[in-house]
Design a protein around this motif. Structure first.
Motif, PDB file in Angstrom:
ATOM      1  N   ASP A  99     -21.641 -43.072   7.712  1.00  0.00           N
ATOM      2  CA  ASP A  99     -20.381 -43.384   7.034  1.00  0.00           C
ATOM      3  C   ASP A  99     -20.642 -44.228   5.792  1.00  0.00           C
ATOM      4  OD1 ASP A  99     -18.997 -42.047   9.037  1.00  0.00           O
ATOM      5  OD2 ASP A  99     -18.566 -43.882  10.158  1.00  0.00           O
ATOM      6  N   ALA A 100     -21.561 -45.176   5.914  1.00  0.00           N
ATOM      7  CA  ALA A 100     -21.895 -46.031   4.773  1.00  0.00           C
ATOM      8  C   ALA A 100     -22.526 -45.225   3.643  1.00  0.00           C
ATOM      9  CB  ALA A 100     -22.829 -47.154   5.214  1.00  0.00           C
ATOM     10  N   PHE A 101     -23.356 -44.234   3.984  1.00  0.00           N
ATOM     11  CA  PHE A 101     -23.964 -43.395   2.958  1.00  0.00           C
ATOM     12  C   PHE A 101     -22.898 -42.605   2.195  1.00  0.00           C
ATOM     13  CE2 PHE A 101     -28.017 -42.959   5.739  1.00  0.00           C
ATOM     14  CZ  PHE A 101     -28.433 -44.225   5.364  1.00  0.00           C
ATOM     15  N   CYS A 102     -21.931 -42.065   2.919  1.00  0.00           N
ATOM     16  CA  CYS A 102     -20.859 -41.290   2.280  1.00  0.00           C
ATOM     17  C   CYS A 102     -20.000 -42.184   1.393  1.00  0.00           C
ATOM     18  CB  CYS A 102     -20.007 -40.588   3.332  1.00  0.00           C
ATOM     19  SG  CYS A 102     -20.933 -39.362   4.279  1.00  0.00           S
ATOM     20  N   PHE A 103     -19.664 -43.362   1.889  1.00  0.00           N
ATOM     21  CA  PHE A 103     -18.902 -44.334   1.104  1.00  0.00           C
ATOM     22  C   PHE A 103     -19.680 -44.691  -0.167  1.00  0.00           C
ATOM     23  CE2 PHE A 103     -17.749 -48.595  -0.184  1.00  0.00           C
ATOM     24  CZ  PHE A 103     -16.367 -48.607  -0.066  1.00  0.00           C
ATOM     25  N   ALA A 104     -20.962 -44.955  -0.009  1.00  0.00           N
ATOM     26  CA  ALA A 104     -21.809 -45.339  -1.138  1.00  0.00           C
ATOM     27  C   ALA A 104     -21.898 -44.220  -2.172  1.00  0.00           C
ATOM     28  CB  ALA A 104     -23.199 -45.708  -0.641  1.00  0.00           C
ATOM     29  N   ALA A 105     -21.971 -42.976  -1.714  1.00  0.00           N
ATOM     30  CA  ALA A 105     -22.046 -41.852  -2.647  1.00  0.00           C
ATOM     31  C   ALA A 105     -20.794 -41.788  -3.510  1.00  0.00           C
ATOM     32  CB  ALA A 105     -22.248 -40.545  -1.885  1.00  0.00           C
ATOM     33  N   GLY A 106     -19.641 -42.037  -2.924  1.00  0.00           N
ATOM     34  CA  GLY A 106     -18.412 -42.084  -3.702  1.00  0.00           C
ATOM     35  C   GLY A 106     -18.394 -43.292  -4.629  1.00  0.00           C
ATOM     36  N   TRP A 107     -18.804 -44.421  -4.104  1.00  0.00           N
ATOM     37  CA  TRP A 107     -18.842 -45.657  -4.882  1.00  0.00           C
ATOM     38  C   TRP A 107     -19.713 -45.484  -6.125  1.00  0.00           C
ATOM     39  CZ3 TRP A 107     -16.607 -50.398  -4.848  1.00  0.00           C
ATOM     40  CH2 TRP A 107     -17.192 -51.366  -5.643  1.00  0.00           C
ATOM     41  N   LEU A 108     -20.858 -44.840  -5.940  1.00  0.00           N
ATOM     42  CA  LEU A 108     -21.802 -44.644  -7.035  1.00  0.00           C
ATOM     43  C   LEU A 108     -21.476 -43.414  -7.876  1.00  0.00           C
ATOM     44  CD1 LEU A 108     -25.052 -45.549  -5.086  1.00  0.00           C
ATOM     45  CD2 LEU A 108     -23.876 -46.944  -6.810  1.00  0.00           C
ATOM     46  N   ARG A 109     -20.398 -42.733  -7.529  1.00  0.00           N
ATOM     47  CA  ARG A 109     -19.924 -41.554  -8.244  1.00  0.00           C
ATOM     48  C   ARG A 109     -20.964 -40.427  -8.301  1.00  0.00           C
ATOM     49  NH1 ARG A 109     -17.593 -46.015 -10.571  1.00  0.00           N
ATOM     50  NH2 ARG A 109     -15.354 -45.907 -10.958  1.00  0.00           N
ATOM     51  N   LEU A 110     -21.650 -40.237  -7.179  1.00  0.00           N
ATOM     52  CA  LEU A 110     -22.536 -39.078  -7.109  1.00  0.00           C
ATOM     53  C   LEU A 110     -21.684 -37.821  -7.200  1.00  0.00           C
ATOM     54  CD1 LEU A 110     -25.080 -39.994  -4.284  1.00  0.00           C
ATOM     55  CD2 LEU A 110     -25.289 -40.342  -6.735  1.00  0.00           C
ATOM     56  N   PRO A 111     -22.194 -36.744  -7.752  1.00  0.00           N
ATOM     57  CA  PRO A 111     -21.398 -35.522  -7.881  1.00  0.00           C
ATOM     58  C   PRO A 111     -20.851 -35.067  -6.519  1.00  0.00           C
ATOM     59  CG  PRO A 111     -23.461 -35.317  -9.089  1.00  0.00           C
ATOM     60  CD  PRO A 111     -23.545 -36.589  -8.299  1.00  0.00           C
TER      61      PRO A 111
END
Length: 139
Positions: A99-111
């Motif tokens: 869950d933290a990885f998914c949150f982080a991906a959004g936070w970092l604006r990964l495509p």
């Protein structure tokens, strides 16, 4: 109706809410539901739940400073994604950390598309293993 329940269980399990879709999936696999359909339904539900967590990370990044909102798990997830990049999303199936990885991906604006494909691949592999193991136990 059972597949809808599996989808909902998988969706909720992949958000910040607690859940355990693996138990539902394993039970259905032992009951001789179609293994390919079980994997597809659970993977889609779990992936969509993870994408909602990705969007939550994006929303939080736009609205609030990181130090006010993020908990330690989210900060650690961002550190991991910064270090390893998008491929870490293949591990989005991991309890708590995923869950933290998914949150982080959004936070970092990964495509989003890349993120969703990596999340889907990791979750599909995990669910395929669960169905396989359940089939061995139920046989």
């Amino acid at each position: 109706m059972a597949y809808i329940g599996l989808f909902m269980s998988a969706f909720v399990s992949s958000t910040v809410a607690p859940g355990g879709s693996e138990a539902v999936l394993a039970y259905m696999a032992i009951q001789d539901y179609s293994a390919p359909w079980l994997i597809v339904v659970a993977t889609l539900g779990n992936t969509l739940g993870a994408v909602s967590t990705w969007y939550l990370g994006l929303w939080v990044a736009r609205k609030y400073p990181a130090d006010r909102v993020m908990n330690d798990r989210q900060r650690q997830g961002i550190a991991w994604v910064r270090r390893w990049g998008a491929p870490v999303l293949l591990l989005s199936w991991l309890p708590v950390a995923g869950d933290a990885f998914c949150f982080a991906a959004g936070w970092l604006r990964l495509p989003l598309l890349l993120s969703a494909l990596l999340i889907l691949a990791g979750k599909a592999a995990r669910y395929a293993v669960v169905v396989q193991l359940a089939g061995m136990v139920g046989a």
